[in-house]
Design a protein around this motif. Structure first.
Motif, PDB file in Angstrom:
ATOM      1  N   GLY A 135       0.514  -1.073  -0.156  1.00 19.61           N
ATOM      2  CA  GLY A 135       0.225   0.054   0.069  1.00 19.61           C
ATOM      3  C   GLY A 135       0.803   0.888   0.032  1.00 19.61           C
ATOM      4  O   GLY A 135       2.538   1.009   0.668  1.00 19.61           O
ATOM      5  N   GLY A 136       0.616   2.322  -0.208  1.00 19.43           N
ATOM      6  CA  GLY A 136       1.418   3.526  -0.504  1.00 19.43           C
ATOM      7  C   GLY A 136       0.589   4.794  -1.255  1.00 19.43           C
ATOM      8  O   GLY A 136      -0.469   4.450  -1.888  1.00 19.43           O
ATOM      9  N   PRO A 137       0.640   5.401  -1.702  1.00 15.91           N
ATOM     10  CA  PRO A 137       1.062   6.577  -2.394  1.00 15.91           C
ATOM     11  C   PRO A 137       0.253   5.553  -4.004  1.00 15.91           C
ATOM     12  O   PRO A 137      -0.985   6.233  -4.980  1.00 15.91           O
ATOM     13  N   PHE A 138       1.014   4.472  -4.419  1.00 20.65           N
ATOM     14  CA  PHE A 138       0.214   4.214  -5.626  1.00 20.65           C
ATOM     15  C   PHE A 138      -0.920   3.433  -5.762  1.00 20.65           C
ATOM     16  O   PHE A 138      -1.261   3.145  -6.698  1.00 20.65           O
ATOM     17  N   TYR A 139      -1.259   3.523  -4.579  1.00 12.37           N
ATOM     18  CA  TYR A 139      -2.883   1.531  -4.433  1.00 12.37           C
ATOM     19  C   TYR A 139      -3.666   3.403  -4.011  1.00 12.37           C
ATOM     20  O   TYR A 139      -5.183   2.782  -4.571  1.00 12.37           O
ATOM     21  N   TYR A 140      -3.581   4.326  -3.421  1.00 12.06           N
ATOM     22  CA  TYR A 140      -4.987   5.148  -3.304  1.00 12.06           C
ATOM     23  C   TYR A 140      -4.732   6.331  -4.231  1.00 12.06           C
ATOM     24  O   TYR A 140      -5.583   7.206  -4.169  1.00 12.06           O
ATOM     25  N   ILE A 141      -3.840   6.106  -5.202  1.00 11.86           N
ATOM     26  CA  ILE A 141      -4.122   6.664  -6.596  1.00 11.86           C
ATOM     27  C   ILE A 141      -4.498   5.875  -7.216  1.00 11.86           C
ATOM     28  O   ILE A 141      -6.260   5.975  -7.719  1.00 11.86           O
ATOM     29  N   GLU A 142      -4.347   4.956  -7.627  1.00 13.41           N
ATOM     30  CA  GLU A 142      -4.836   3.835  -7.949  1.00 13.41           C
ATOM     31  C   GLU A 142      -6.436   3.255  -7.595  1.00 13.41           C
ATOM     32  O   GLU A 142      -7.180   3.128  -8.736  1.00 13.41           O
ATOM     33  N   ASN A 143      -6.327   2.905  -6.997  1.00 18.24           N
ATOM     34  CA  ASN A 143      -8.172   2.384  -5.911  1.00 18.24           C
ATOM     35  C   ASN A 143      -8.235   3.789  -5.775  1.00 18.24           C
ATOM     36  O   ASN A 143     -10.365   3.706  -5.589  1.00 18.24           O
ATOM     37  N   GLY A 144      -8.342   5.104  -5.315  1.00 16.27           N
ATOM     38  CA  GLY A 144      -9.446   5.760  -5.012  1.00 16.27           C
ATOM     39  C   GLY A 144      -9.344   6.507  -6.059  1.00 16.27           C
ATOM     40  O   GLY A 144     -10.016   7.448  -6.106  1.00 16.27           O
ATOM     41  N   MET A 145      -8.415   6.987  -7.089  1.00 16.21           N
ATOM     42  CA  MET A 145      -8.501   8.318  -8.288  1.00 16.21           C
ATOM     43  C   MET A 145      -9.034   7.422  -9.503  1.00 16.21           C
ATOM     44  O   MET A 145      -9.523   8.298 -10.420  1.00 16.21           O
ATOM     45  N   GLY A 146      -9.145   6.039  -8.963  1.00 12.91           N
ATOM     46  CA  GLY A 146      -9.351   5.131 -10.735  1.00 12.91           C
ATOM     47  C   GLY A 146      -8.340   5.219 -11.682  1.00 12.91           C
ATOM     48  O   GLY A 146      -7.332   5.583 -11.877  1.00 12.91           O
ATOM     49  N   ARG A 147      -8.554   3.956 -11.949  1.00 14.45           N
ATOM     50  CA  ARG A 147      -7.738   2.719 -12.845  1.00 14.45           C
ATOM     51  C   ARG A 147      -6.980   4.193 -13.876  1.00 14.45           C
ATOM     52  O   ARG A 147      -5.663   4.102 -15.143  1.00 14.45           O
ATOM     53  N   ASN A 148      -8.400   5.291 -14.740  1.00 18.48           N
ATOM     54  CA  ASN A 148      -7.237   5.956 -15.602  1.00 18.48           C
ATOM     55  C   ASN A 148      -5.523   6.528 -14.753  1.00 18.48           C
ATOM     56  O   ASN A 148      -4.509   7.961 -15.895  1.00 18.48           O
ATOM     57  N   TRP A 149      -6.063   6.877 -13.750  1.00 19.69           N
ATOM     58  CA  TRP A 149      -4.453   7.737 -13.201  1.00 19.69           C
ATOM     59  C   TRP A 149      -3.996   6.319 -12.932  1.00 19.69           C
ATOM     60  O   TRP A 149      -2.453   6.623 -12.206  1.00 19.69           O
ATOM     61  N   LYS A 150      -3.354   5.406 -13.347  1.00 23.20           N
ATOM     62  CA  LYS A 150      -2.135   4.434 -12.805  1.00 23.20           C
ATOM     63  C   LYS A 150      -1.091   5.052 -13.084  1.00 23.20           C
ATOM     64  O   LYS A 150      -0.220   4.643 -12.933  1.00 23.20           O
ATOM     65  N   TRP A 151      -0.963   5.718 -14.386  1.00 21.51           N
ATOM     66  CA  TRP A 151      -0.014   5.992 -14.853  1.00 21.51           C
ATOM     67  C   TRP A 151       0.852   7.500 -14.040  1.00 21.51           C
ATOM     68  O   TRP A 151       1.782   6.921 -13.879  1.00 21.51           O
ATOM     69  N   LEU A 152       0.256   7.680 -13.448  1.00 22.72           N
ATOM     70  CA  LEU A 152       0.569   8.449 -11.860  1.00 22.72           C
ATOM     71  C   LEU A 152       0.455   8.228 -10.068  1.00 22.72           C
ATOM     72  O   LEU A 152       2.038   7.684 -10.539  1.00 22.72           O
ATOM     73  N   ALA A 153      -0.418   6.680 -10.451  1.00 22.25           N
ATOM     74  CA  ALA A 153       1.044   5.613  -9.586  1.00 22.25           C
ATOM     75  C   ALA A 153       2.708   4.872 -10.023  1.00 22.25           C
ATOM     76  O   ALA A 153       3.063   5.041  -8.656  1.00 22.25           O
ATOM     77  N   LYS A 154       2.104   4.849 -11.339  1.00 20.95           N
ATOM     78  CA  LYS A 154       3.267   4.513 -11.490  1.00 20.95           C
ATOM     79  C   LYS A 154       4.543   5.377 -12.093  1.00 20.95           C
ATOM     80  O   LYS A 154       6.057   5.085 -11.321  1.00 20.95           O
ATOM     81  N   ALA A 155       4.203   6.827 -12.256  1.00 16.35           N
ATOM     82  CA  ALA A 155       5.675   7.660 -12.106  1.00 16.35           C
ATOM     83  C   ALA A 155       5.828   7.960 -10.194  1.00 16.35           C
ATOM     84  O   ALA A 155       7.133   8.009  -9.973  1.00 16.35           O
ATOM     85  N   PHE A 156       5.095   7.962  -9.529  1.00 16.96           N
ATOM     86  CA  PHE A 156       5.548   7.782  -8.372  1.00 16.96           C
ATOM     87  C   PHE A 156       6.121   6.741  -7.544  1.00 16.96           C
ATOM     88  O   PHE A 156       7.096   6.664  -7.155  1.00 16.96           O
ATOM     89  N   ALA A 157       6.498   5.288  -8.338  1.00 20.64           N
ATOM     90  CA  ALA A 157       6.984   4.277  -7.405  1.00 20.64           C
ATOM     91  C   ALA A 157       7.969   4.350  -8.674  1.00 20.64           C
ATOM     92  O   ALA A 157       9.355   4.010  -8.051  1.00 20.64           O
ATOM     93  N   PHE A 158       8.224   4.600  -9.668  1.00 24.87           N
ATOM     94  CA  PHE A 158       9.749   4.913 -10.335  1.00 24.87           C
ATOM     95  C   PHE A 158      10.705   5.674 -10.303  1.00 24.87           C
ATOM     96  O   PHE A 158      11.424   5.949  -8.846  1.00 24.87           O
ATOM     97  N   PHE A 159       9.918   6.728  -8.980  1.00 25.80           N
ATOM     98  CA  PHE A 159      10.641   8.262  -8.878  1.00 25.80           C
ATOM     99  C   PHE A 159      10.644   7.679  -6.904  1.00 25.80           C
ATOM    100  O   PHE A 159      11.891   7.801  -6.546  1.00 25.80           O
ATOM    101  N   GLY A 160      10.156   6.724  -6.502  1.00 28.88           N
ATOM    102  CA  GLY A 160      10.526   6.435  -5.374  1.00 28.88           C
ATOM    103  C   GLY A 160      11.252   5.696  -5.383  1.00 28.88           C
ATOM    104  O   GLY A 160      12.294   5.231  -4.318  1.00 28.88           O
TER     105      GLY A 160
END
Length: 468
Positions: A131-156
């Motif tokens: 869990g963390g930002p990548f999951y509250y981005i994907e599950n909270g904001m919706g799968r259309n925002w998965k690219w943003l979750a991936k960006a966070f995971a890459f930078f992390g």
């Protein structure tokens, strides 16, 4: 060529950590503070109580206290010693006031991060938690925002491997050990065409082996080590800092005056009040954010693993991390530096705090230097193991659960720890700053988008405990 690369890194660091990011972090904290009705003030006693009283029957991998200690192990690091000194030297004593401001609003941000981490975490059938930002981005904001979750995971993942998790920390450890045991570089060895103190080489080997043994054991070993080391090192350092301040007790009133006057440029000469205030504000807020990591999105990765079923409860526990890191530990470092006058005698970085501790132990200056070295070693070592957990979870999300890739990353991380002391310090710190800042943008966007969820969960929780 190397100079041009370093110049570009320094320039890009200034762009990432410019006023837009600092203002955005502050605005998010202010927004949650107002929307939650100053929750960080009204419910701080409850949060401190929850911090040491684990919830029973919750799902997760480690206790709430273990999750907090894992987060604190990554949060309390060289920023509490070197970062505070850097901020005060560059921005004057007033920078400490702005660190407090960043921490005050950051507590509300950290609460929201912890709450969302539990609400949107993913628990597999075998009990593994991610869990963390990548999951509250994907599950909270919706799968259309998965690219943003991936960006966070890459930078992390990059932040852990190339910056704050490895190189800056081992650099801080090796430099501190060398300053204490081999100040004049009398015992040296030639490696790759450069001369290094034997203390640096030995430190790199010992720290790498110790970190490797903990890291290979995974989250539960990291949490169990953190639960022992983090409280010990925090108490040990604060007690030592109190001694330094007490020895210089006559300077305390003037130090407090310097903090508040410096925060608003009231001691500036020739009408430079606004400029002095802006410098103090920028240095204090930037170093405060770097130290307590509120808004960066790192701490909720650890919070997600807590054994709890109440998102708001874990949010309160997470909030105490910022309070401990900045309001307590950074404040003590700042007061040591200001009361001893260490900030304006031409020193930089860890040498500033080292001078303060030597002055605070006039009966045994070497004891003060040894205590500071030991504190920095503990602080930085726990940051290494804590950030390994963060960045491995980022890697796990980034590769869709490919554990072979995570294992390869783990070994690369351990190698990076070993290499850290042999790299240029300024470039290392700038790289760490850049990836930290880049992590913050996706996380802050998610926090703003999900602020309504945080408000609803908060109301539901406090109505529940009020009626029970």
């Amino acid at each position: 060529m190397l100079e041009q690369i370093n110049s570009f890194i320094a320039w890009f660091d200034g762009v990432v950590w410019g006023l837009p990011l600092i203002i955005l972090v502050l605005l998010v904290g202010i927004q949650f503070t107002l929307r939650m009705g100053f929750l960080q003030v009204r419910h701080l006693p409850r949060a401190l109580n929850y911090m040491v009283r684990n919830e029973e029957g919750g799902k997760g991998e480690v206790s709430s206290f273990g999750a907090l200690c894992t987060a604190l192990s990554a949060t309390i690091g060289t920023g509490n010693i070197v970062g505070v000194a850097t901020a005060i030297v560059a921005g004057g004593p007033g920078a400490l006031f702005w660190m407090w401001i960043a921490a005050f609003f950051g507590m509300a941000t950290k609460y929201a991060e912890g709450l969302l981490a539990i609400k949107y975490r993913n628990i597999s059938e075998d009990g593994h938690v991610l869990g963390g930002p990548f999951y509250y981005i994907e599950n909270g904001m919706g799968r259309n925002w998965k690219w943003l979750a991936k960006a966070f995971a890459f930078f992390g993942a990059c932040a852990g491997l190339l910056g704050i998790g490895t190189m800056t920390q081992i650099n801080g450890i090796s430099d501190s050990v060398r300053n204490f045991f081999d100040t004049n570089n009398e015992w040296t060895v030639s490696l790759m065409g450069k001369s290094y103190s034997w203390t640096v080489v030995i430190t790199a080997v010992v720290v790498t082996l110790c970190a490797g043994l903990v890291i290979i054991g995974g989250l539960k070993r990291i949490a169990s080590v953190s639960e022992i080391v983090v409280p010990f090192m925090a108490i040990f350092y604060v007690v030592a800092a109190i001694i330094v301040v007490c020895v210089n007790y006559k300077a305390i009133p003037d130090a407090i005056v310097q903090v508040f006057e410096g925060a608003f440029g009231l001691r500036a000469i020739g009408g430079g009040a606004l400029g002095a205030m802006l410098v103090a504000m920028q240095k204090g807020i930037a170093r405060g954010i770097f130290s307590n990591e509120s808004g960066l999105g790192s701490a909720p990765i650890a919070a997600a693993a807590a054994k709890t079923h109440e998102p708001a409860r874990q949010g309160l526990v997470s909030m105490t991390g910022t309070f401990i890191d900045t309001i307590i530990i950074c404040t003590m470092t700042g007061l040591c530096i200001i009361t001893t006058g260490a900030w304006n005698i031409g020193l930089e970085g860890a040498a500033v705090t080292q001078y303060a501790f030597k002055s605070g132990f006039p009966f045994a200056p070497s004891l003060g230097a040894f205590i500071l070295m030991l504190s920095l070693v503990f602080f930085a070592f726990t940051t290494i193991i804590g950030w390994n957990y963060y960045s491995e979870r980022c890697m796990e999300y980034l590769t869709n659960g490919n554990m072979k890739a995570v294992i390869v990353y783990r070994w690369l991380y351990i190698i990076a720890v070993f290499m850290g002391p042999f790299l240029t310090i300024k470039a290392v710190w700038n790289i760490a700053d850049i990836f930290n800042g880049l992590m913050a943008f996706p996380n802050l966007i998610a926090l703003l988008a999900l602020s309504g969820v945080v408000a609803a969960e908060t109301r539901k929780y406090f109505l529940k405990i009020k009626g029970s």
